[in-house]
Design a protein around this motif. Structure first.
Motif, PDB file in Angstrom:
ATOM      1  N   LEU A  30       0.819  -1.199   0.000  1.00  0.00           N
ATOM      2  CA  LEU A  30       0.000   0.000   0.000  1.00  0.00           C
ATOM      3  C   LEU A  30       0.859   1.257   0.000  1.00  0.00           C
ATOM      4  CD1 LEU A  30      -2.760  -1.003   2.570  1.00  0.00           C
ATOM      5  CD2 LEU A  30      -2.849  -1.148   0.080  1.00  0.00           C
ATOM      6  N   GLY A  31       0.290   2.350  -0.519  1.00  0.00           N
ATOM      7  CA  GLY A  31       0.979   3.631  -0.530  1.00  0.00           C
ATOM      8  C   GLY A  31       0.544   4.459  -1.718  1.00  0.00           C
ATOM      9  N   THR A  32       1.110   5.663  -1.847  1.00  0.00           N
ATOM     10  CA  THR A  32       0.780   6.520  -2.975  1.00  0.00           C
ATOM     11  C   THR A  32       1.253   5.916  -4.292  1.00  0.00           C
ATOM     12  OG1 THR A  32       2.828   7.750  -2.564  1.00  0.00           O
ATOM     13  CG2 THR A  32       0.805   8.626  -1.603  1.00  0.00           C
ATOM     14  N   THR A 304       0.758   2.209   8.862  1.00  0.00           N
ATOM     15  CA  THR A 304       0.098   1.831   7.605  1.00  0.00           C
ATOM     16  C   THR A 304      -1.234   2.554   7.454  1.00  0.00           C
ATOM     17  OG1 THR A 304       1.124  -0.362   7.723  1.00  0.00           O
ATOM     18  CG2 THR A 304      -0.752  -0.106   6.243  1.00  0.00           C
ATOM     19  N   ASN A 308      -2.159   5.839   4.620  1.00  0.00           N
ATOM     20  CA  ASN A 308      -3.105   5.468   3.566  1.00  0.00           C
ATOM     21  C   ASN A 308      -4.514   6.007   3.782  1.00  0.00           C
ATOM     22  OD1 ASN A 308      -1.616   3.459   1.686  1.00  0.00           O
ATOM     23  ND2 ASN A 308      -1.117   2.718   3.739  1.00  0.00           N
ATOM     24  N   ALA A 311      -4.594   9.397   1.983  1.00  0.00           N
ATOM     25  CA  ALA A 311      -3.599   9.487   0.907  1.00  0.00           C
ATOM     26  C   ALA A 311      -4.094  10.410  -0.210  1.00  0.00           C
ATOM     27  CB  ALA A 311      -3.312   8.091   0.363  1.00  0.00           C
ATOM     28  N   GLU A 314      -0.627  12.494   4.685  1.00  0.00           N
ATOM     29  CA  GLU A 314      -0.337  11.508   5.722  1.00  0.00           C
ATOM     30  C   GLU A 314      -0.724  12.042   7.092  1.00  0.00           C
ATOM     31  OE1 GLU A 314       3.443   9.708   5.896  1.00  0.00           O
ATOM     32  OE2 GLU A 314       3.519   9.180   3.778  1.00  0.00           O
TER      33      GLU A 314
END
Length: 337
Positions: A30-32, A304, A308, A311, A314
């Motif tokens: 997960l993330g940008t 985490t 997210n 997003a 943050e």
């Protein structure tokens, strides 16, 4: 009975390690810049693209490893503080240890801003030492002011809260004297943030965690004896004040270096030991390792969630932990006589 406790401890350890692994894999994906599980595995074995390798090895992995180390450090620090004070509400953020460490780091940035930029990556390794000094100064004031023919657990907590307020006030004064950019950076950092973590940050805290967590586990029997009360512990031949000072220094050091790289993450050192105690009981030879795993899991999951939930913006991980930990703290206050 002993066999049942060991069995419960082993099962709990396996379950927590499995949950940490699951959270670790989810956080990797997960993330940008989302990366699929298959691409993640390919990148980890060296078959990914250059961009995927940069995202995983340059940004996500050091941040996740740092979250695991900080979570374990703060959780063990909280477990030790609760043991030596015989107070379930003790936590490095509540009794002033975190604010002392945070003040030292802010002073380091404020007075040595030019030398910090000149030192480059070496400043990452210098900050844990300054944070340790600040945490030890806070602990010294707490211990001296709370001393009255020995240390009463309740007095130690009350003095710690007062010292926390004092250090926080001084911290705000120096923040207000910073330029706007440094002020915002310090504010985000003090709220608890591991954004921008590097492998240098990991290496700066790793030796402290590797040494101090096993040390506290080695001292776990002394914590068990201290929990029987000072009179009983003295009758059993324990050097009560000496062991309390040694364990206090270890807890302060763990909290200080964790604050140096992760900022002011509160309530984690309160919640993780409580959850561990519910799972494996009050014996510190079981409690400390389970608290370390629980703290690592909680901080990794909170980070985490924080990176997210809104997003591409943050939420600092310290705010996520506080949002989850504050209701539990209120619940404990309502239950405590």
């Amino acid at each position: 009975m002993a066999d049942k406790r060991w069995k419960r401890f082993i099962i709990t350890t396996i379950v927590l390690l499995f949950l940490i692994l699951v959270a670790f894999l989810i956080s990797l994906n997960l993330g940008t810049y989302p990366i699929s599980p298959i691409d993640t595995i390919r990148t980890l074995v060296g078959a990914g693209t250059e961009e995927e390798s940069l995202v995983l090895f340059g940004f996500r992995l050091p941040r996740m490893v740092l979250a695991l180390l900080i979570g374990a450090g703060l959780a063990v620090s909280g477990a030790v503080l609760q043991g030596i004070t015989q107070n379930e509400l003790a936590e490095p953020g509540i009794i002033g240890i975190n604010s002392g460490a945070g003040l030292a780091v802010v002073l380091f940035i404020y007075f040595f801003e030019g030398s910090t930029s000149a030192l480059g990556s070496l400043s990452v390794f210098a900050m844990p030492f300054f944070a340790l000094i600040g945490a030890l100064v806070a602990a010294f004031f707490i211990y001296i002011l709370a001393w009255k023919q020995g240390i009463a657990p309740v007095r130690l907590i009350l003095v710690g809260i007062a010292v926390n307020a004092g250090f926080s006030a001084v911290l705000i004064v120096f923040q207000l004297r910073m330029d706007p950019n440094d002020f915002m950076q310090a504010t985000v950092w003090l709220s608890g943030s591991i954004w921008g973590a590097t492998w240098s940050s990991v290496l700066s805290i790793l030796p402290w965690i590797v040494i101090l967590v096993p040390f506290t586990l080695w001292k776990s029997q002394h914590l068990n004896v201290l929990n029987l009360g000072d009179q009983v512990a003295t009758g059993l031949g324990a050097a009560v004040e000496k062991e309390r000072r040694i364990l206090l220094i270890a807890a302060v050091a763990l909290a200080g270096v964790s604050v140096a790289v992760g900022g002011g993450i509160a309530f984690l050192g309160l919640v993780a030991p409580h959850l561990a105690r519910r799972l494996v009981g009050p014996g510190h030879h079981f409690l400390i390792p389970i608290a370390a795993l629980m703290g690592a899991l909680l901080l990794l999951a909170a980070d985490t969630l924080g990176k997210n939930l809104l997003a591409p913006s943050e939420i600092p991980v310290g705010l996520v932990v506080s949002a989850l930990g504050a209701p539990y703290f209120i619940y404990l206050l309502m239950k405590t006589n």
